[in-house]
Design a protein around this motif. Structure first.
Motif, PDB file in Angstrom:
ATOM      1  N   THR A  93      20.672  14.943  -7.788  1.00 64.68           N
ATOM      2  CA  THR A  93      21.598  14.574  -8.869  1.00 64.68           C
ATOM      3  C   THR A  93      20.991  14.789 -10.252  1.00 64.68           C
ATOM      4  OG1 THR A  93      20.827  12.310  -8.463  1.00 64.68           O
ATOM      5  CG2 THR A  93      23.018  12.892  -7.645  1.00 64.68           C
ATOM      6  N   GLY A  94      19.734  15.231 -10.312  1.00 62.94           N
ATOM      7  CA  GLY A  94      19.069  15.390 -11.609  1.00 62.94           C
ATOM      8  C   GLY A  94      18.758  16.829 -11.924  1.00 62.94           C
ATOM      9  N   VAL A  95      17.505  17.076 -12.308  1.00 66.53           N
ATOM     10  CA  VAL A  95      17.148  18.409 -12.822  1.00 66.53           C
ATOM     11  C   VAL A  95      16.881  19.428 -11.719  1.00 66.53           C
ATOM     12  CG1 VAL A  95      16.190  17.452 -14.951  1.00 66.53           C
ATOM     13  CG2 VAL A  95      14.675  17.884 -13.021  1.00 66.53           C
ATOM     14  N   THR A  96      16.604  18.986 -10.496  1.00 62.09           N
ATOM     15  CA  THR A  96      16.203  19.930  -9.444  1.00 62.09           C
ATOM     16  C   THR A  96      17.405  20.394  -8.621  1.00 62.09           C
ATOM     17  OG1 THR A  96      14.119  18.739  -9.305  1.00 62.09           O
ATOM     18  CG2 THR A  96      14.590  20.283  -7.532  1.00 62.09           C
ATOM     19  N   THR A  97      17.516  21.704  -8.447  1.00 61.88           N
ATOM     20  CA  THR A  97      18.575  22.264  -7.608  1.00 61.88           C
ATOM     21  C   THR A  97      17.959  22.700  -6.281  1.00 61.88           C
ATOM     22  OG1 THR A  97      18.193  24.525  -8.342  1.00 61.88           O
ATOM     23  CG2 THR A  97      19.700  23.197  -9.669  1.00 61.88           C
ATOM     24  N   PRO A  98      18.767  22.894  -5.233  1.00 57.42           N
ATOM     25  CA  PRO A  98      18.210  23.350  -3.951  1.00 57.42           C
ATOM     26  C   PRO A  98      17.402  24.641  -4.106  1.00 57.42           C
ATOM     27  CG  PRO A  98      20.462  22.625  -3.643  1.00 57.42           C
ATOM     28  CD  PRO A  98      20.206  22.597  -5.129  1.00 57.42           C
ATOM     29  N   GLN A  99      17.790  25.519  -5.049  1.00 53.55           N
ATOM     30  CA  GLN A  99      17.058  26.781  -5.247  1.00 53.55           C
ATOM     31  C   GLN A  99      15.643  26.542  -5.777  1.00 53.55           C
ATOM     32  OE1 GLN A  99      20.332  26.375  -6.649  1.00 53.55           O
ATOM     33  NE2 GLN A  99      21.045  27.150  -4.689  1.00 53.55           N
ATOM     34  N   ASP A 100      15.448  25.421  -6.493  1.00 54.42           N
ATOM     35  CA  ASP A 100      14.125  25.129  -7.057  1.00 54.42           C
ATOM     36  C   ASP A 100      13.123  24.740  -5.971  1.00 54.42           C
ATOM     37  OD1 ASP A 100      15.046  25.450  -9.664  1.00 54.42           O
ATOM     38  OD2 ASP A 100      15.692  23.354  -9.777  1.00 54.42           O
ATOM     39  N   ILE A 101      13.627  24.301  -4.837  1.00 49.83           N
ATOM     40  CA  ILE A 101      12.732  23.713  -3.839  1.00 49.83           C
ATOM     41  C   ILE A 101      11.926  24.790  -3.111  1.00 49.83           C
ATOM     42  CG2 ILE A 101      12.634  22.253  -1.764  1.00 49.83           C
ATOM     43  CD1 ILE A 101      15.276  20.980  -2.934  1.00 49.83           C
ATOM     44  N   HIS A 102      12.529  25.919  -2.884  1.00 43.29           N
ATOM     45  CA  HIS A 102      11.794  27.029  -2.278  1.00 43.29           C
ATOM     46  C   HIS A 102      11.908  28.254  -3.169  1.00 43.29           C
ATOM     47  CE1 HIS A 102      11.058  24.896   1.440  1.00 43.29           C
ATOM     48  NE2 HIS A 102      12.301  24.489   1.419  1.00 43.29           N
TER      49      HIS A 102
ATOM     50  N   SER B 197       0.845  -1.189   0.000  1.00 46.55           N
ATOM     51  CA  SER B 197       0.000   0.000   0.000  1.00 46.55           C
ATOM     52  C   SER B 197       0.885   1.246   0.000  1.00 46.55           C
ATOM     53  CB  SER B 197      -0.908  -0.009   1.226  1.00 46.55           C
ATOM     54  OG  SER B 197      -0.109   0.094   2.385  1.00 46.55           O
ATOM     55  N   SER B 198       0.276   2.397  -0.290  1.00 46.94           N
ATOM     56  CA  SER B 198       1.072   3.619  -0.460  1.00 46.94           C
ATOM     57  C   SER B 198       1.845   3.997   0.808  1.00 46.94           C
ATOM     58  CB  SER B 198       0.181   4.770  -0.913  1.00 46.94           C
ATOM     59  OG  SER B 198      -0.887   4.942  -0.026  1.00 46.94           O
ATOM     60  N   SER B 199       1.302   3.667   1.980  1.00 44.54           N
ATOM     61  CA  SER B 199       2.004   4.028   3.216  1.00 44.54           C
ATOM     62  C   SER B 199       3.259   3.176   3.440  1.00 44.54           C
ATOM     63  CB  SER B 199       1.065   3.889   4.410  1.00 44.54           C
ATOM     64  OG  SER B 199       0.693   2.537   4.561  1.00 44.54           O
ATOM     65  N   GLN B 200       3.397   2.099   2.655  1.00 43.64           N
ATOM     66  CA  GLN B 200       4.549   1.204   2.833  1.00 43.64           C
ATOM     67  C   GLN B 200       5.668   1.483   1.827  1.00 43.64           C
ATOM     68  OE1 GLN B 200       2.025  -2.390   2.376  1.00 43.64           O
ATOM     69  NE2 GLN B 200       2.912  -3.059   4.308  1.00 43.64           N
ATOM     70  N   VAL B 201       5.476   2.499   0.987  1.00 39.17           N
ATOM     71  CA  VAL B 201       6.397   2.695  -0.140  1.00 39.17           C
ATOM     72  C   VAL B 201       6.919   4.128  -0.184  1.00 39.17           C
ATOM     73  CG1 VAL B 201       6.539   2.729  -2.668  1.00 39.17           C
ATOM     74  CG2 VAL B 201       5.327   0.865  -1.508  1.00 39.17           C
ATOM     75  N   LEU B 202       8.217   4.266  -0.435  1.00 32.74           N
ATOM     76  CA  LEU B 202       8.836   5.567  -0.682  1.00 32.74           C
ATOM     77  C   LEU B 202       9.027   5.743  -2.185  1.00 32.74           C
ATOM     78  CD1 LEU B 202      11.849   5.890   1.824  1.00 32.74           C
ATOM     79  CD2 LEU B 202       9.721   7.193   1.868  1.00 32.74           C
ATOM     80  N   VAL B 203       8.714   6.934  -2.682  1.00 32.18           N
ATOM     81  CA  VAL B 203       8.965   7.265  -4.088  1.00 32.18           C
ATOM     82  C   VAL B 203      10.204   8.151  -4.149  1.00 32.18           C
ATOM     83  CG1 VAL B 203       8.115   8.570  -6.075  1.00 32.18           C
ATOM     84  CG2 VAL B 203       6.561   7.060  -4.809  1.00 32.18           C
ATOM     85  N   VAL B 204      11.149   7.774  -4.997  1.00 32.64           N
ATOM     86  CA  VAL B 204      12.409   8.506  -5.108  1.00 32.64           C
ATOM     87  C   VAL B 204      12.566   9.047  -6.527  1.00 32.64           C
ATOM     88  CG1 VAL B 204      14.905   8.393  -4.777  1.00 32.64           C
ATOM     89  CG2 VAL B 204      13.397   6.876  -3.455  1.00 32.64           C
ATOM     90  N   GLY B 205      12.796  10.355  -6.647  1.00 27.11           N
ATOM     91  CA  GLY B 205      12.956  10.918  -7.981  1.00 27.11           C
ATOM     92  C   GLY B 205      13.742  12.213  -7.941  1.00 27.11           C
ATOM     93  N   ASP B 206      13.992  12.766  -9.138  1.00 29.15           N
ATOM     94  CA  ASP B 206      14.766  14.005  -9.223  1.00 29.15           C
ATOM     95  C   ASP B 206      13.920  15.190  -9.677  1.00 29.15           C
ATOM     96  OD1 ASP B 206      14.654  12.841 -11.875  1.00 29.15           O
ATOM     97  OD2 ASP B 206      16.117  14.344 -12.492  1.00 29.15           O
TER      98      ASP B 206
END
Ligand SMILES: [Mg+2]
Length: 270
Positions: free
Chosen positions: A231-240, A201-210
């Motif tokens: 390591t992919g397209v997202t930089t720390p500046q993109d997060i906030h 179920s969804s509560s048992q799974v982690l989704v990992v992506g960039d």
């Protein structure tokens, strides 16, 4: 968060495991650590052009031995969606490459250009021409269901960005006035099939992506916790971003996917 509940991980590939033909971490060591934690593993991709054997071959080239049960593609999500809605053996019109056509055939759907097709399934086709598009447009215009494998508007290539499936879907949308049902991230179908595969179920799974707009948003939509790797397209500046009203926020941020086994086995040290 209580990681003792986590039994599986859904991993994005490009930007997480590798970039093009270069592995981003020690991949054999990484998968060995995930397996030693007893985790079920699915690699989930929006890319509809490659088949499962092609992904397994690529992984083998990096020294990673996984099986077909570990790979879920948007072509498979489209096939699964169709099989829940239409009888096996139903005719479908396909705009796409061999990965999509082979997958639909394996799930029992056959290619047809006749008016009685149950769906037009559109994915990236790098040999696309006007006649192929016209046929799909005419079928959709006459009421046939319109399915898109993935929403990605661009697709990376060694020469730079190229038009992706999303651009192709936009062409058909403009011509028909109809919106596709899209299978890939951030829509739920690809991840739902991944959960089914793992029997978790969804509560048992982690989704990992960039990517925030596909991997993280898709995880939120199906109720999975998400891990963003840098390591992919997202930089720390993109997060906030400074002017963003509602940014998509991951539950965890890691420098690279190699930190994932530690996060799961020993969350307080992260
Ligand atoms: Mg990616």
């Amino acid at each position: 968060m209580d990681f003792s509940e986590i039994r599986g991980v859904i991993l994005d590939m490009d930007g997480v495991l590798w970039r093009g033909d270069y592995p981003l971490v020690d991949l054999p060591g990484f998968f060995a650590r995930l397996k030693s934690l007893g985790l079920k593993i699915v690699l989930a991709t929006n890319n509809s052009t490659r088949s499962v054997p092609q992904y397994l071959e690529k992984l083998r080239g990096f020294g990673v031995m996984l099986g077909p049960e570990n790979i879920v593609t948007s072509s498979m999500a489209a096939s699964s969606y169709l099989s829940q809605k239409y009888p096996s053996g139903a005719p479908v019109y396909v705009i796409g490459e061999v990965g999509l056509k082979d997958t639909l055939r394996e799930w029992g759907f056959h290619y047809s250009e006749a008016e009685d097709v149950v769906a037009v399934v559109a994915g990236l086709d790098r040999n696309l021409n006007y006649n192929i598009l016209t046929k799909g447009v005419q079928l959709i215009y006459h009421g046939v269901e319109f399915i898109g494998t993935n929403p990605d508007r661009t697709f990376p290539s060694p020469s730079g960005l190229t038009p992706g499936t999303g651009a192709l879907l936009a062409f058909i949308q403009a011509a028909t006035g109809k919106n596709p049902v899209v299978m890939g991230k951030p829509e739920p179908y690809l991840f739902q099939l991944s959960l089914q595969r793992m029997e978790l179920s969804s509560s048992q799974v982690l989704v990992v992506g960039d990517r925030l707009d596909t991997d993280v948003l898709g995880a939120q939509r199906i109720g999975c916790k998400s891990v963003l790797v840098l390591t992919g397209v997202t930089t720390p500046q993109d997060i906030h971003p400074p002017h963003s009203v509602q940014s998509i926020l991951p539950d965890f941020i890691l420098n690279n996917v190699d930190e994932l086994p530690n996060l799961i086995s020993n969350p307080h040290k992260v």
